[in-house]
Structures are given as structure tokens and as C-alpha cells.
Motif scaffolding. Sequence first.
Motif, mmCIF file in Angstrom:
data_model
loop_
_atom_site.group_PDB
_atom_site.id
_atom_site.type_symbol
_atom_site.label_atom_id
_atom_site.label_comp_id
_atom_site.label_asym_id
_atom_site.label_seq_id
_atom_site.Cartn_x
_atom_site.Cartn_y
_atom_site.Cartn_z
ATOM 1 N N LEU A 79 34.072 49.959 40.494
ATOM 2 C CA LEU A 79 34.154 48.508 40.585
ATOM 3 C C LEU A 79 33.915 48.061 42.022
ATOM 4 O O LEU A 79 34.445 48.659 42.960
ATOM 5 C CB LEU A 79 35.535 48.033 40.119
ATOM 6 C CG LEU A 79 35.900 48.481 38.697
ATOM 7 C CD1 LEU A 79 37.399 48.404 38.486
ATOM 8 C CD2 LEU A 79 35.176 47.615 37.681
ATOM 9 N N GLU A 80 33.142 47.007 42.185
ATOM 10 C CA GLU A 80 32.789 46.552 43.526
ATOM 11 C C GLU A 80 34.023 46.306 44.384
ATOM 12 O O GLU A 80 34.076 46.699 45.547
ATOM 13 C CB GLU A 80 31.950 45.273 43.435
ATOM 14 C CG GLU A 80 31.514 44.752 44.799
ATOM 15 C CD GLU A 80 30.655 43.506 44.706
ATOM 16 O OE1 GLU A 80 30.410 42.881 45.750
ATOM 17 O OE2 GLU A 80 30.235 43.144 43.587
ATOM 18 N N ASP A 81 35.042 45.660 43.814
ATOM 19 C CA ASP A 81 36.249 45.345 44.573
ATOM 20 C C ASP A 81 37.405 46.280 44.260
ATOM 21 O O ASP A 81 38.521 46.056 44.725
ATOM 22 C CB ASP A 81 36.667 43.891 44.310
ATOM 23 C CG ASP A 81 35.704 42.900 44.945
ATOM 24 O OD1 ASP A 81 35.754 42.742 46.170
ATOM 25 O OD2 ASP A 81 34.878 42.321 44.214
ATOM 26 N N PHE A 84 43.865 48.202 33.540
ATOM 27 C CA PHE A 84 43.863 47.930 34.976
ATOM 28 C C PHE A 84 43.428 46.491 35.238
ATOM 29 O O PHE A 84 42.853 45.823 34.363
ATOM 30 C CB PHE A 84 42.953 48.910 35.720
ATOM 31 C CG PHE A 84 41.492 48.822 35.366
ATOM 32 C CD1 PHE A 84 40.639 47.945 36.037
ATOM 33 C CD2 PHE A 84 40.952 49.621 34.360
ATOM 34 C CE1 PHE A 84 39.296 47.858 35.713
ATOM 35 C CE2 PHE A 84 39.604 49.541 34.027
ATOM 36 C CZ PHE A 84 38.773 48.649 34.698
ATOM 37 N N THR A 85 43.706 46.015 36.430
ATOM 38 C CA THR A 85 43.247 44.701 36.850
ATOM 39 C C THR A 85 42.269 44.856 38.002
ATOM 40 O O THR A 85 42.393 45.751 38.838
ATOM 41 C CB THR A 85 44.411 43.798 37.287
ATOM 42 O OG1 THR A 85 45.219 44.477 38.269
ATOM 43 C CG2 THR A 85 45.276 43.410 36.114
ATOM 44 N N THR A 86 41.291 43.972 38.027
ATOM 45 C CA THR A 86 40.327 43.918 39.125
ATOM 46 C C THR A 86 39.856 42.475 39.282
ATOM 47 O O THR A 86 39.858 41.698 38.319
ATOM 48 C CB THR A 86 39.132 44.856 38.881
ATOM 49 O OG1 THR A 86 38.293 44.859 40.041
ATOM 50 C CG2 THR A 86 38.313 44.412 37.680
ATOM 51 N N MET A 87 39.454 42.140 40.491
ATOM 52 C CA MET A 87 38.939 40.804 40.755
ATOM 53 C C MET A 87 37.541 40.661 40.168
ATOM 54 O O MET A 87 36.716 41.564 40.258
ATOM 55 C CB MET A 87 38.914 40.547 42.263
ATOM 56 C CG MET A 87 38.490 39.139 42.652
ATOM 57 S SD MET A 87 38.430 38.916 44.451
ATOM 58 C CE MET A 87 40.174 39.105 44.852
ATOM 59 N N ASP A 88 37.282 39.502 39.563
ATOM 60 C CA ASP A 88 35.950 39.256 39.017
ATOM 61 C C ASP A 88 34.905 39.306 40.129
ATOM 62 O O ASP A 88 35.129 38.797 41.237
ATOM 63 C CB ASP A 88 35.896 37.887 38.340
ATOM 64 C CG ASP A 88 36.542 37.883 36.969
ATOM 65 O OD1 ASP A 88 36.820 38.985 36.446
ATOM 66 O OD2 ASP A 88 36.774 36.794 36.416
ATOM 67 N N PRO A 89 33.746 39.909 39.852
ATOM 68 C CA PRO A 89 32.696 39.947 40.877
ATOM 69 C C PRO A 89 32.122 38.555 41.123
ATOM 70 O O PRO A 89 32.336 37.626 40.333
ATOM 71 C CB PRO A 89 31.649 40.878 40.265
ATOM 72 C CG PRO A 89 31.858 40.765 38.792
ATOM 73 C CD PRO A 89 33.337 40.564 38.607
ATOM 74 N N LEU A 90 31.411 38.405 42.220
ATOM 75 C CA LEU A 90 30.745 37.143 42.498
ATOM 76 C C LEU A 90 29.750 36.825 41.385
ATOM 77 O O LEU A 90 29.039 37.714 40.894
ATOM 78 C CB LEU A 90 30.009 37.211 43.833
ATOM 79 C CG LEU A 90 30.877 37.281 45.096
ATOM 80 C CD1 LEU A 90 30.008 37.567 46.311
ATOM 81 C CD2 LEU A 90 31.667 35.994 45.290
ATOM 82 N N SER A 91 29.721 35.579 40.980
ATOM 83 C CA SER A 91 28.773 35.170 39.947
ATOM 84 C C SER A 91 27.359 35.108 40.529
ATOM 85 O O SER A 91 27.161 35.109 41.752
ATOM 86 C CB SER A 91 29.156 33.783 39.410
ATOM 87 O OG SER A 91 28.996 32.808 40.443
ATOM 88 N N LYS A 92 26.362 35.039 39.646
ATOM 89 C CA LYS A 92 24.975 34.913 40.099
ATOM 90 C C LYS A 92 24.803 33.636 40.920
ATOM 91 O O LYS A 92 24.097 33.614 41.940
ATOM 92 C CB LYS A 92 24.026 34.903 38.905
ATOM 93 C CG LYS A 92 22.544 34.828 39.296
ATOM 94 C CD LYS A 92 21.650 34.832 38.078
ATOM 95 C CE LYS A 92 20.171 34.839 38.491
ATOM 96 N NZ LYS A 92 19.818 33.693 39.359
ATOM 97 N N GLU A 93 25.460 32.578 40.481
ATOM 98 C CA GLU A 93 25.358 31.312 41.211
ATOM 99 C C GLU A 93 25.916 31.448 42.623
ATOM 100 O O GLU A 93 25.350 30.915 43.593
ATOM 101 C CB GLU A 93 26.109 30.211 40.453
ATOM 102 C CG GLU A 93 25.465 29.790 39.141
ATOM 103 C CD GLU A 93 25.733 30.781 38.014
ATOM 104 O OE1 GLU A 93 26.559 31.705 38.199
ATOM 105 O OE2 GLU A 93 25.105 30.644 36.945
ATOM 106 N N GLN A 94 27.052 32.144 42.770
ATOM 107 C CA GLN A 94 27.632 32.334 44.094
ATOM 108 C C GLN A 94 26.739 33.191 44.981
ATOM 109 O O GLN A 94 26.572 32.924 46.172
ATOM 110 C CB GLN A 94 29.022 32.967 43.969
ATOM 111 C CG GLN A 94 30.079 32.018 43.417
ATOM 112 C CD GLN A 94 31.374 32.736 43.106
ATOM 113 O OE1 GLN A 94 31.369 33.805 42.492
ATOM 114 N NE2 GLN A 94 32.489 32.153 43.522
#
Length: 713
Positions: free
Chosen positions: A144-146, A162-172
Motif C-alpha cells: 500500500l502506498e501509505d 487492516f486500515t489504510t489511508m485512501d490514496p490520492l484520487s485521479k483528480e487530486q
Amino acid sequence: MFATGVSCVCGLAGSPAERVSLAQTASTASGPSSVPSIDQALEAQVPSGPALSPDGQRVVYEVSRTNWKDDAFERDLWIADRAGSTHLLTSQVKSSSNAKWSPDGHWIAFLSDRPGQVGDTKADSKQLYVINPGGGEARQVTKLEDGVDEFEWAPDSKTIAFTTMDPLSKEQKDRAERYGDYTVVNGDERMTHLWTVDVTSAPVATPASKPAPSAASNSAATPPAGVPEAHRLTEGDEFSVQGFSWSKNGAKIAFAAAKDGELKHGGTATIYVVSVADKKVTKLVTTPGPNEDPQFSPDGSEVAFVTADGAQYFFYANQKIAVVPVTGGTPRVVSGDFDEDAHLVAWSEKGIYFGAVKKTASHLYRLTVATGAIEQVTHPDDLMGFSPSFSKDFSEVAYRAALPNTGVEIYIAPTTGSGAAVRVTHLTDAMKPYTLARREVVQWKSGDGTTIEGILDKPADFDARKKYPLLVVIHGGPTGVDQPAVNPDRYYPVEQFVAKGALVLRPNYRGSAGYGAKFRALNVRNLGVGDYADVISGVDSLIAQGFVDKDRVGSMGWSEGGYISAFITTSSDRFKAVSVGAGISDWMTYYVNTDITPFTPQYLHATPWDDPEIYRKTSPISYISTAKTPTLIQHGDRDKRVPTPNGYELRQALEDHGVPVKMVVYHGFGHPIDKPKQQRAVMEENLHWFGHYIWGEPFVDGVGPGAAPGATK
């Protein structure tokens, strides 16, 4: 807490476990009259994170390691058993931590930021691994990236949530490509969500896959090589997941979630349940938060959680334990009138286990839900216990623990009866050659008659007929607490000060944990003012006993302790020197810059726009015209909790008033200074600052710790 040769593992491998009462481990240090140097203190190894095997016979734990070359504190995983056998489980560059046994005892999962990870991940991301308890090569489970925040084994010993932060969206990502990197305040928060992964499933194809580890002597199926596919359980921007736990049958996961991951929205946290099969999310608790740390009942019909029980000012109100039906409904508080924060740990057939601070001790407790009866599980009464982990049947518990004047070790103990605890680590044996300060709990009356406790550190050869310099070291929080355990020095070189002939007072001023909700509320709309009274009354109490030199008194502290020290700088002429670490100088400045904006409205019951006078009254900067005390200011330049404008404001004001001041800013650090080289700098600055103003030593010239601009050498 039940509530959250120093460069090597001395005396560990092959050393026999001791079947002793914890009370028998408190002994006086002997040997030459010496103390660890600052570097040795920073290299001292401490056990943490115990995880007990399901059968209660082995415990995996973390041991710290100081990497001077890479300027990092790192951790390895070790395993010890009751018979005294120990072995190193992980030995990799960087850290391995957060170990947890599979319910069948065949595997250990853990997090690691080791290099060479499979997949496109950030260099410092912590990925999930599994390893055979007997050793061998660990297998990476996530890419996972983060990285992974938290994880828990499912009852089937195959699945991990497990928990992980959502990756940056395409728009971001497109926005950053077009406009560069920037942040929209209250608009760019990223949510954290729940996922699951089957560690025994076929891996996603990757050229970086490694051979599977040997199953050694256990009968568990060997996980295949590579990284298996993870599956999302929750999604969207309506909430951000925090802590969670599985139901006993593995069909549901209870979790706490807030509006987003920002600290300022922590009060919005409440309890949900998700069905693993169909991903249906149900909100269980609608009463005001924060509601956190859910745990299923053994039969799965209810969920226990920690709650502020609707308290408006929950920062200092008691955190209670409540239960709610798994189908939803009205929660009921079951922890009764227990007068401290109850930190929920687990729910077993024997009751709900929770931890809490008890004055200068901390213990594990068991709550009988039907009757509300509460029993203290750990003993003796002055035990300082932390981080409990249970066997599968809850008959045994492993924890970190210390008694007054001992260092922290890891023990295994029965949860019922009078059986003795088994000590399974021996890292504190490395301190035996040193003569350390003696710690004792002292008590005094503050200006308003409130009883205050603190820890007094004395030289081993203390003589009440002599007069000693007194240095006050003030904890943060304000809901921290000082305890009489032996811990390696960080920030403030206490052992060095005591070896130079000083007494060190560590006051548990009003607002500290362990003394009940009423005590924690005594500095409400009284921050700084009441805290200062508690500190100065403690100083006066010791002076009155005849063994303190009233002309050689200093104060220091970090965070809230830095704030109280700043109050001393601007309000008193009785101290010869002060050190302010990441301290607040102006509550208005703090309020508009901090990442935890609810703090001052909770404690001062107003914003600066509603009641500017209470902000003025409780801010050290308001009293700058009376400041006389030479002051050292230390701050991380990326501190979001107490942002650096507080330090700069105090420094400029002291300079404008002709008060000797030195400010040191540590680059790349937030609120804590958490790397060894910079902690060395922090401690040496304090050693030289007080060495000059308390002992009359010359400042050090050249690069490194030295004089304040314009100070007398």
C-alpha cells in the motif's frame, strides 16, 4: 499504560526466567558512583509491545535499537518463553513492530518499514508481514502506498483486517500536476478505511515474489509467496475509520469512525458495525461522542466501547465503558462511578478488562457487566503496568511493568488467583553497574489547599543535612502523569543532574491523570495560574524541609510542561533558569495555529473572540513585563500541536525586555523530537544551560550547545 552495556541486549539470550513476585524485583542499584552518559541513555534498550501467544506460554515483544548512522530509533521483535529461552525473531534494516499472534498460534503478523518491499510504496510506509514464530523469512502481505495503520487477525487465523489511508484520487493527482502542491484547508482530508486480506490466498503476480517460509515444526499451511489481493470493506467520505475489532465468529467487525482523520474532529467519533459478507455498515451509537475502542461481547450480541457519556467538555471528563446491542439501541454505561479514564482492552467470559492510572501507579481491572463490580487484576498496589495482552482463554496476561526504582520489563501473570508473575526479559540488568537516582513519591498542599503529589529524584547518598539545587521537570498533557519507574532519559538529562548534586521534582500538577475527574478539572479556566501554584508550592514545601538551596532553583518541561515553564519565566523571579520545550506562550496564537483547536475551548470554555480576558489571564506572554529569568526555548519547526509561532513570540518578547534567551529550532520535527542525534542535542543544551545558571559553569564555545546571545559567560 493499562490505560497507552546499553548498546546491546545485555543478559537476554539464554537467561532464566524468574518466578518471583513483582514486589521482589525492586532493589537498590549498586556499583560505582556513576550514571549513564547522555549517549548511553539514548542507547538504552527498553522492551515494549508484548503480545502473548494463544496458549499463554510465549510472548513476542519489541526491543529498541539506536541507529546513530541513520539517526533513527529502530525496533526488532524477540520471543521469550516461560522456561527462559529467548530468540531474535526479526533482524532487518529499519523496524519491525506491532506483533500479533494468529488465534491458532501458528503465525505472527507485524508491521515493518524495511527496505526492498514489494510494490510501489513510500519509503517509510509500514507494510504488513507474517512470519513463523520459529523464525525464517517473513512474507510481505500488503503493498500500500501509505502503508498499514492498524490490523487485527480474524478468528479463522487466515484473514487479517487492516486500515489504510485512501490514496490520492485521479483528480487530486491531476491538480498537483497542473498547479503544483498545495492544500485546501478543510477540503483535502483523506479518509482511512477498512480492508481485509486472506494471507493464505494466491498472491497477486509480481516479479518480486519471494519463496515461502518454512512451516518449521507447526502444522499451519504455509502462505504462498508474494502479496495477496486485499479487499475493501468500507469506503466513501462520510467517515474515517479508527480502532476496530472482530466478532468472535468472524462475521462482523465493529469499528469507531470520525468525520475525518483531523484531531480537531475527534469528538465526532462513534461506533459502527460492518458485515464482512455483504459490507453492510450499521451505525450503532448516535449519542454525542467521542465513542471509541469497540469490543464485541463473547456471544456477539453486544459491543462495548469507551465513551465520554455526552460530556460537553470531554477533554478532561472521565472516559467510561458502555455497551450497546449489536443491532443498535440505547447504550448503557457499565463502569459505574469508577473515577478515572477507563481504557478498554478486551471482553472475555470473565468480564471486561480495562486499564487505568491510579495516582502514580497503573493497573489492569476486570469489570463484571451484570453487577458493575470492578476488581483490580494486577498487583502489588504500586505497580506501574502497561500494554496488556491475553492468552486465548484469558487465563494469562503479558504486560510491561515496573515498580518504584526499577526499570520496565515484560512479565506473564495469571489473571485470577495469587500466582506469581514470571519475568521474561532482563534488559534492565544493563543498569546494574550504575548508581541511579532514588525516586520517591512526595506530597504537599497547593495554595488553595489541594493535595498535590510528585516524584522526587534524590542522589543515592542523599543527606537531609545538606542543601541541594532543585530542578523541576514538568510533564506534558496536561493529563500526563509522572511515575517513580526508572526510564532512560529523554529531553532532560535527569540522571546527569542528580549526579551533579541536584534534586529533581516532577510534579503531578492539577489536571494530571490518576487522581480522578474533579482533580483533572481543577485547571479549567485556570490553566497556568493553578498549575504554577502547584509547582511553586511544591518548591516551597521542599525548601521548608531544609535541604533545598532556594537560590539555585530551575524549571523545564515539554508541551504543557513547557507552557508551565514559560509561565514561570514571566511570573516569577525565584528561578535562576528555565527551559521551555515546545511550550505555549499565548493561547490566542496557539488557538489559531494548532491542529487540535478544541483544546482551549474545552479548558477555557470560550474562544478568544468570546472571552479574550481568560485567554489573556492564562497566557504567559501577558506577564512579560515582569520576566527576568534566563530562558532556553526548544521547538520542532514542523510542530502542528504547539506551532513554532509560540516559541518565536516568547523569544522576541524576552529579547525586547533584555532577558537572556536562546532559541533552538530542530528542523524536520513536529511536536516530539524523536531521533537520537537531535535528542542528544536537546539534552546537551539543557545540561549546559542549567550547568551555567545553577552550577556557574562556563558556556561551551563553538558549534553545539552554548550561550544565549548576550549572556554572561
